[in-house]
Design an enzyme around this catalytic site. Structure first.
Site, PDB file in Angstrom:
ATOM      1  N   ILE A  86      64.230 136.580  45.870  1.00 30.56           N
ATOM      2  CA  ILE A  86      63.710 137.345  46.640  1.00 30.56           C
ATOM      3  C   ILE A  86      64.126 138.630  46.332  1.00 30.56           C
ATOM      4  O   ILE A  86      65.203 139.038  46.469  1.00 30.56           O
ATOM      5  CB  ILE A  86      64.427 137.432  48.091  1.00 30.56           C
ATOM      6  CG1 ILE A  86      63.938 135.891  48.961  1.00 30.56           C
ATOM      7  CG2 ILE A  86      63.282 137.984  49.387  1.00 30.56           C
ATOM      8  CD1 ILE A  86      62.174 135.075  48.834  1.00 30.56           C
ATOM      9  N   LYS A  87      63.344 139.943  46.116  1.00 25.88           N
ATOM     10  CA  LYS A  87      62.925 140.883  45.479  1.00 25.88           C
ATOM     11  C   LYS A  87      62.385 142.180  46.197  1.00 25.88           C
ATOM     12  O   LYS A  87      61.928 142.056  47.520  1.00 25.88           O
ATOM     13  CB  LYS A  87      61.877 140.860  44.721  1.00 25.88           C
ATOM     14  CG  LYS A  87      61.393 142.244  43.673  1.00 25.88           C
ATOM     15  CD  LYS A  87      60.198 142.150  42.147  1.00 25.88           C
ATOM     16  CE  LYS A  87      60.614 143.023  41.860  1.00 25.88           C
ATOM     17  NZ  LYS A  87      59.278 142.818  40.709  1.00 25.88           N
ATOM     18  N   VAL A  88      63.817 142.758  47.160  1.00 32.23           N
ATOM     19  CA  VAL A  88      63.674 143.822  48.260  1.00 32.23           C
ATOM     20  C   VAL A  88      63.781 145.200  47.341  1.00 32.23           C
ATOM     21  O   VAL A  88      64.393 145.412  46.166  1.00 32.23           O
ATOM     22  CB  VAL A  88      65.086 142.963  48.858  1.00 32.23           C
ATOM     23  CG1 VAL A  88      65.204 144.175  50.061  1.00 32.23           C
ATOM     24  CG2 VAL A  88      64.878 141.765  49.043  1.00 32.23           C
TER      25      VAL A  88
END
Length: 218
Positions: A86-88
């Protein structure tokens, strides 16, 4: 160093995978838009297609900027495939989301990092990867590669396990510089990876070898 390809183009991902050196893929909403991919279902299906091509991690970016929204998106994305990371974004609620997701054993990539302080917060929150954007720093006359070196030194000194993923790489020399600076991963466009193959002495040497062979075997 691991090589990730920074694209949502399936043909480029296949080409990099067939080269035999690809370790993963990073994407973002801009790269999805470039390929004409829109709508949640289509985007999710595209992530699945990418995961079917590569063996390594695939970063899928949330578009929410509030904690609850990021968590909701992350929980949907992580169900798509075991390779999804997950890219946050590096914002206050992003750090909170990384901490929460780390507690759930969900891997994260903290993106849009432009300072050592930001990288420190991402590591303390438990990010799997931190993505300093070196090309964008170079664009404003700041040394992006030096930031990679700073972050690597800080992580090594304090024993953080977060991997330094050099992003916004513009050309082949960036890859070499990040390699020298100790980056764990470089995410690059396909042309930058292919650029590592090229050297004029290789071309001229091969040309001579083949010419000599042909003379003796005509």
């Amino acid at each position: 160093m691991k090589f990730f390809i920074d694209t949502a183009n399936l043909e480029q991902i296949k080409e990099a995978q067939e080269l035999g050196v690809l370790d993963g893929v990073t994407t973002n909403p801009s790269l999805m838009a470039k390929e004409g991919i829109s709508g949640k279902e289509n985007i999710h299906n595209h992530y699945k297609a990418i995961c079917e091509i590569v063996d390594g991690d695939v970063s899928a970016e949330v578009i929410s900027t509030d904690f609850d929204g990021m968590i909701a998106e992350a929980e949907e994305l992580v169900k798509l495939h075991p390779q999804i990371v997950i890219k946050v974004p590096m914002i206050k609620d992003g750090i909170k989301a990384i901490k929460y997701l780390n507690g759930k054993n969900i891997r994260t990539n903290c993106t849009l990092v432009f300072s050592a302080g930001q990288a420190l917060l991402a590591a303390k929150a438990g990010a799997t990867y931190v993505s300093p954007f070196i090309g964008r720093l170079d664009d404003i006359s700041t040394d992006g590669v030096e930031l990679i070196r700073q972050i690597v030194d800080i992580y090594n000194y304090y024993g953080y396990e977060t991997q330094v993923l050099a992003a916004s790489i513009r050309h082949t020399m960036h890859i070499i510089q990040c390699l020298e600076a100790g980056a764990d991963v470089a995410t690059c466009p396909l042309n930058a990876i292919l650029g590592l193959l090229k050297h004029p002495l290789t071309d001229s040497g091969l040309e001579k070898f083949l010419a000599d062979y042909n003379k003796l075997n005509a």
